[in-house]
Motif scaffolding. Structure first.
Motif, PDB file in Angstrom:
ATOM      1  N   LEU A 182       0.832  -1.204   0.000  1.00  0.00           N
ATOM      2  CA  LEU A 182       0.000   0.000   0.000  1.00  0.00           C
ATOM      3  C   LEU A 182       0.869   1.258   0.000  1.00  0.00           C
ATOM      4  O   LEU A 182       0.586   2.226  -0.724  1.00  0.00           O
ATOM      5  N   GLY A 183       1.926   1.254   0.816  1.00  0.00           N
ATOM      6  CA  GLY A 183       2.827   2.398   0.834  1.00  0.00           C
ATOM      7  C   GLY A 183       3.483   2.623  -0.522  1.00  0.00           C
ATOM      8  O   GLY A 183       3.655   3.768  -0.963  1.00  0.00           O
ATOM      9  N   THR A 184       3.817   1.528  -1.210  1.00  0.00           N
ATOM     10  CA  THR A 184       4.402   1.644  -2.549  1.00  0.00           C
ATOM     11  C   THR A 184       3.411   2.263  -3.522  1.00  0.00           C
ATOM     12  O   THR A 184       3.786   3.071  -4.388  1.00  0.00           O
ATOM     13  N   ALA A 185       2.142   1.904  -3.385  1.00  0.00           N
ATOM     14  CA  ALA A 185       1.116   2.470  -4.270  1.00  0.00           C
ATOM     15  C   ALA A 185       1.039   3.986  -4.115  1.00  0.00           C
ATOM     16  O   ALA A 185       0.964   4.721  -5.113  1.00  0.00           O
ATOM     17  N   PHE A 186       1.070   4.481  -2.884  1.00  0.00           N
ATOM     18  CA  PHE A 186       1.037   5.937  -2.673  1.00  0.00           C
ATOM     19  C   PHE A 186       2.344   6.588  -3.137  1.00  0.00           C
ATOM     20  O   PHE A 186       2.344   7.729  -3.615  1.00  0.00           O
ATOM     21  N   ALA A 187       3.453   5.854  -3.002  1.00  0.00           N
ATOM     22  CA  ALA A 187       4.734   6.388  -3.467  1.00  0.00           C
ATOM     23  C   ALA A 187       4.728   6.608  -4.972  1.00  0.00           C
ATOM     24  O   ALA A 187       5.414   7.507  -5.479  1.00  0.00           O
ATOM     25  N   VAL A 188       3.961   5.798  -5.699  1.00  0.00           N
ATOM     26  CA  VAL A 188       3.857   5.972  -7.153  1.00  0.00           C
ATOM     27  C   VAL A 188       3.271   7.347  -7.477  1.00  0.00           C
ATOM     28  O   VAL A 188       3.720   8.033  -8.411  1.00  0.00           O
ATOM     29  N   LEU A 189       2.275   7.773  -6.707  1.00  0.00           N
ATOM     30  CA  LEU A 189       1.704   9.109  -6.911  1.00  0.00           C
ATOM     31  C   LEU A 189       2.748  10.185  -6.659  1.00  0.00           C
ATOM     32  O   LEU A 189       2.851  11.163  -7.414  1.00  0.00           O
ATOM     33  N   GLY A 190       3.541  10.012  -5.601  1.00  0.00           N
ATOM     34  CA  GLY A 190       4.600  10.978  -5.323  1.00  0.00           C
ATOM     35  C   GLY A 190       5.631  11.014  -6.427  1.00  0.00           C
ATOM     36  O   GLY A 190       6.114  12.094  -6.820  1.00  0.00           O
ATOM     37  N   LEU A 191       5.972   9.850  -6.964  1.00  0.00           N
ATOM     38  CA  LEU A 191       6.913   9.792  -8.076  1.00  0.00           C
ATOM     39  C   LEU A 191       6.366  10.533  -9.288  1.00  0.00           C
ATOM     40  O   LEU A 191       7.106  11.217  -9.998  1.00  0.00           O
ATOM     41  N   GLY A 192       5.058  10.404  -9.517  1.00  0.00           N
ATOM     42  CA  GLY A 192       4.442  11.100 -10.649  1.00  0.00           C
ATOM     43  C   GLY A 192       4.560  12.609 -10.531  1.00  0.00           C
ATOM     44  O   GLY A 192       4.813  13.307 -11.515  1.00  0.00           O
ATOM     45  N   VAL A 193       4.371  13.124  -9.318  1.00  0.00           N
ATOM     46  CA  VAL A 193       4.479  14.573  -9.096  1.00  0.00           C
ATOM     47  C   VAL A 193       5.894  15.055  -9.394  1.00  0.00           C
ATOM     48  O   VAL A 193       6.106  16.078 -10.059  1.00  0.00           O
ATOM     49  N   VAL A 194       6.892  14.308  -8.914  1.00  0.00           N
ATOM     50  CA  VAL A 194       8.287  14.687  -9.140  1.00  0.00           C
ATOM     51  C   VAL A 194       8.653  14.542 -10.612  1.00  0.00           C
ATOM     52  O   VAL A 194       9.302  15.422 -11.202  1.00  0.00           O
ATOM     53  N   ALA A 195       8.233  13.440 -11.237  1.00  0.00           N
ATOM     54  CA  ALA A 195       8.590  13.177 -12.633  1.00  0.00           C
ATOM     55  C   ALA A 195       8.011  14.218 -13.572  1.00  0.00           C
ATOM     56  O   ALA A 195       8.593  14.516 -14.621  1.00  0.00           O
ATOM     57  N   GLY A 196       6.852  14.784 -13.214  1.00  0.00           N
ATOM     58  CA  GLY A 196       6.225  15.782 -14.071  1.00  0.00           C
ATOM     59  C   GLY A 196       7.045  17.038 -14.246  1.00  0.00           C
ATOM     60  O   GLY A 196       6.790  17.835 -15.160  1.00  0.00           O
ATOM     61  N   ARG A 197       8.061  17.246 -13.412  1.00  0.00           N
ATOM     62  CA  ARG A 197       8.899  18.438 -13.485  1.00  0.00           C
ATOM     63  C   ARG A 197      10.204  18.198 -14.237  1.00  0.00           C
ATOM     64  O   ARG A 197      11.020  19.107 -14.373  1.00  0.00           O
ATOM     65  N   LEU A 198      10.415  16.985 -14.714  1.00  0.00           N
ATOM     66  CA  LEU A 198      11.658  16.651 -15.395  1.00  0.00           C
ATOM     67  C   LEU A 198      11.593  17.024 -16.870  1.00  0.00           C
ATOM     68  O   LEU A 198      10.513  17.216 -17.421  1.00  0.00           O
ATOM     69  N   PRO A 199      12.758  17.108 -17.547  1.00  0.00           N
ATOM     70  CA  PRO A 199      12.759  17.297 -19.006  1.00  0.00           C
ATOM     71  C   PRO A 199      12.024  16.150 -19.693  1.00  0.00           C
ATOM     72  O   PRO A 199      11.900  15.053 -19.130  1.00  0.00           O
ATOM     73  N   ASP A 200      11.586  16.397 -20.935  1.00  0.00           N
ATOM     74  CA  ASP A 200      10.652  15.479 -21.587  1.00  0.00           C
ATOM     75  C   ASP A 200      11.107  14.023 -21.588  1.00  0.00           C
ATOM     76  O   ASP A 200      10.340  13.130 -21.215  1.00  0.00           O
ATOM     77  N   ARG A 201      12.332  13.724 -22.057  1.00  0.00           N
ATOM     78  CA  ARG A 201      12.727  12.320 -22.170  1.00  0.00           C
ATOM     79  C   ARG A 201      12.855  11.666 -20.803  1.00  0.00           C
ATOM     80  O   ARG A 201      12.356  10.555 -20.595  1.00  0.00           O
ATOM     81  N   ALA A 202      13.523  12.342 -19.870  1.00  0.00           N
ATOM     82  CA  ALA A 202      13.640  11.801 -18.516  1.00  0.00           C
ATOM     83  C   ALA A 202      12.264  11.698 -17.870  1.00  0.00           C
ATOM     84  O   ALA A 202      11.982  10.760 -17.114  1.00  0.00           O
ATOM     85  N   ARG A 203      11.397  12.646 -18.187  1.00  0.00           N
ATOM     86  CA  ARG A 203      10.036  12.655 -17.647  1.00  0.00           C
ATOM     87  C   ARG A 203       9.276  11.406 -18.091  1.00  0.00           C
ATOM     88  O   ARG A 203       8.637  10.733 -17.284  1.00  0.00           O
ATOM     89  N   ALA A 204       9.354  11.088 -19.370  1.00  0.00           N
ATOM     90  CA  ALA A 204       8.647   9.924 -19.892  1.00  0.00           C
ATOM     91  C   ALA A 204       9.165   8.633 -19.272  1.00  0.00           C
ATOM     92  O   ALA A 204       8.385   7.750 -18.909  1.00  0.00           O
ATOM     93  N   ALA A 205      10.491   8.518 -19.148  1.00  0.00           N
ATOM     94  CA  ALA A 205      11.071   7.311 -18.564  1.00  0.00           C
ATOM     95  C   ALA A 205      10.644   7.157 -17.107  1.00  0.00           C
ATOM     96  O   ALA A 205      10.288   6.063 -16.660  1.00  0.00           O
ATOM     97  N   ALA A 206      10.678   8.260 -16.349  1.00  0.00           N
ATOM     98  CA  ALA A 206      10.306   8.204 -14.937  1.00  0.00           C
ATOM     99  C   ALA A 206       8.821   7.894 -14.766  1.00  0.00           C
ATOM    100  O   ALA A 206       8.437   7.095 -13.902  1.00  0.00           O
ATOM    101  N   LEU A 207       7.981   8.525 -15.595  1.00  0.00           N
ATOM    102  CA  LEU A 207       6.550   8.252 -15.510  1.00  0.00           C
ATOM    103  C   LEU A 207       6.241   6.812 -15.912  1.00  0.00           C
ATOM    104  O   LEU A 207       5.397   6.146 -15.306  1.00  0.00           O
ATOM    105  N   GLY A 208       6.918   6.321 -16.959  1.00  0.00           N
ATOM    106  CA  GLY A 208       6.706   4.936 -17.371  1.00  0.00           C
ATOM    107  C   GLY A 208       7.133   3.960 -16.293  1.00  0.00           C
ATOM    108  O   GLY A 208       6.438   2.980 -16.012  1.00  0.00           O
ATOM    109  N   PHE A 209       8.282   4.245 -15.668  1.00  0.00           N
ATOM    110  CA  PHE A 209       8.754   3.384 -14.583  1.00  0.00           C
ATOM    111  C   PHE A 209       7.773   3.400 -13.418  1.00  0.00           C
ATOM    112  O   PHE A 209       7.445   2.352 -12.849  1.00  0.00           O
ATOM    113  N   GLY A 210       7.274   4.594 -13.077  1.00  0.00           N
ATOM    114  CA  GLY A 210       6.285   4.696 -12.010  1.00  0.00           C
ATOM    115  C   GLY A 210       5.014   3.948 -12.344  1.00  0.00           C
ATOM    116  O   GLY A 210       4.437   3.265 -11.482  1.00  0.00           O
TER     117      GLY A 210
END
Length: 285
Positions: free
Chosen positions: A139-167
């Motif tokens: 359950l904690g990992t599931a909420f961490a995915v949301l946090g990862l999404g917030v952080v990844a949304g601020r990255l440059p496009d290519r890194a952003r896509a990789a981070a969002l896909g990983f999340g």
């Protein structure tokens, strides 16, 4: 065993075709805020019939995935779901005029060969039910995915896509593990089980992140990250915490099959968007 593998492969077909429809629909939707967790983008994508059709296929695939997870070890189901990228590649070639070269067809063959090896080596699912600590950790990992999404949304496009896909992959992996942890499906037991909430939060977060990644970033990077996120972690949890095993003496074959299937899927990652945009003649631009 055969029924479980057929269900896993059926889920891969559903998810693979759905990814083609959803990627096209996400690109057609009005651009979002740029956040990795943008619920409004998901709402706009839902106005596209192709996205809705993709969700329908996802629902069918999820039902088949649940059956497969009840019959097979997580590592076998994870590898089969990674094979959805092979389905995506073939669907892209058929529906969008994307041409597959020898390398891509070789990757499709590698995925199929890896899954065949896994099918021969897989034992029955483990009999472990998972500890209370594992359920809360999921359950904690599931909420961490949301946090990862917030952080990844601020990255440059290519890194952003990789981070969002990983999340997104981690979110889908949470769903895989949560399904195995839900041993009592009565309403009272579900309401008291953290794994049930992990399934809902993890699945919802994964869809949010994946839709955002498909809409703006490199789908190559997004789908590659997703495959890694949804296969390796859940497979390890299944083996270490839930007792998943291979048939006696066939562990090396299972490891080789898993690696071959996942590497073949990663080689096909650039087809996760359903191919490049088509020109007026219906061929890839």
């Amino acid at each position: 065993m055969i029924v479980g593998m057929l269900c896993a492969l059926g889920a891969a077909v559903c998810f693979g075709v759905a990814s083609v429809l959803q990627a096209v629909a996400a690109r057609a939707a009005t651009p979002g805020s740029g956040s990795g967790v943008d619920a409004r983008l998901l709402v706009r994508a839902l106005r596209e019939w192709r996205y809705v059709a993709g969700l329908g296929l996802d629902a069918v695939g999820f039902g088949l995935e649940i059956v497969a997870l009840r019959l097979l070890p997580i590592y076998a189901v994870s590898a089969a779901l990674a094979a959805s990228l092979a389905v995506t590649a073939v669907a892209a070639a058929r529906l969008l005029g994307v041409r597959l070269g020898r390398a891509e067809w070789g990757a499709v063959a590698a995925v199929c060969g890896g899954l065949g090896m896994l099918g021969l080596a897989s034992g029955r699912e483990g009999d472990g039910v998972g500890s209370t600590a594992l359920r809360w950790a999921v359950l904690g990992t599931a909420f961490a995915v949301l946090g990862l999404g917030v952080v990844a949304g601020r990255l440059p496009d290519r890194a952003r896509a990789a981070a969002l896909g990983f999340g997104a992959g981690i979110g889908f992996g949470v769903v895989e593990v949560a399904v195995r942890l839900l041993d009592d499906l009565s309403p009272g037991a579900l309401a008291a089980d953290p794994a049930a909430y992990a399934l809902l939060v993890g699945g919802g977060a994964a869809f949010l992140l994946l839709t955002s990644a498909l809409q703006r970033g490199s789908v190559t990077a997004a789908t590659a990250g997703m495959v890694i996120g949804e296969t390796v972690g859940p497979a390890l949890v299944g083996v270490i915490a839930l007792g998943d095993r291979t048939r006696p003496g066939l562990a090396p074959l299972a490891v080789a099959g898993f690696a071959l299937a996942v590497l073949g899927a990663l080689a096909l990652a650039r087809f996760g968007e359903g191919g490049a945009p088509a020109d007026g003649d219906g061929h890839a631009a």
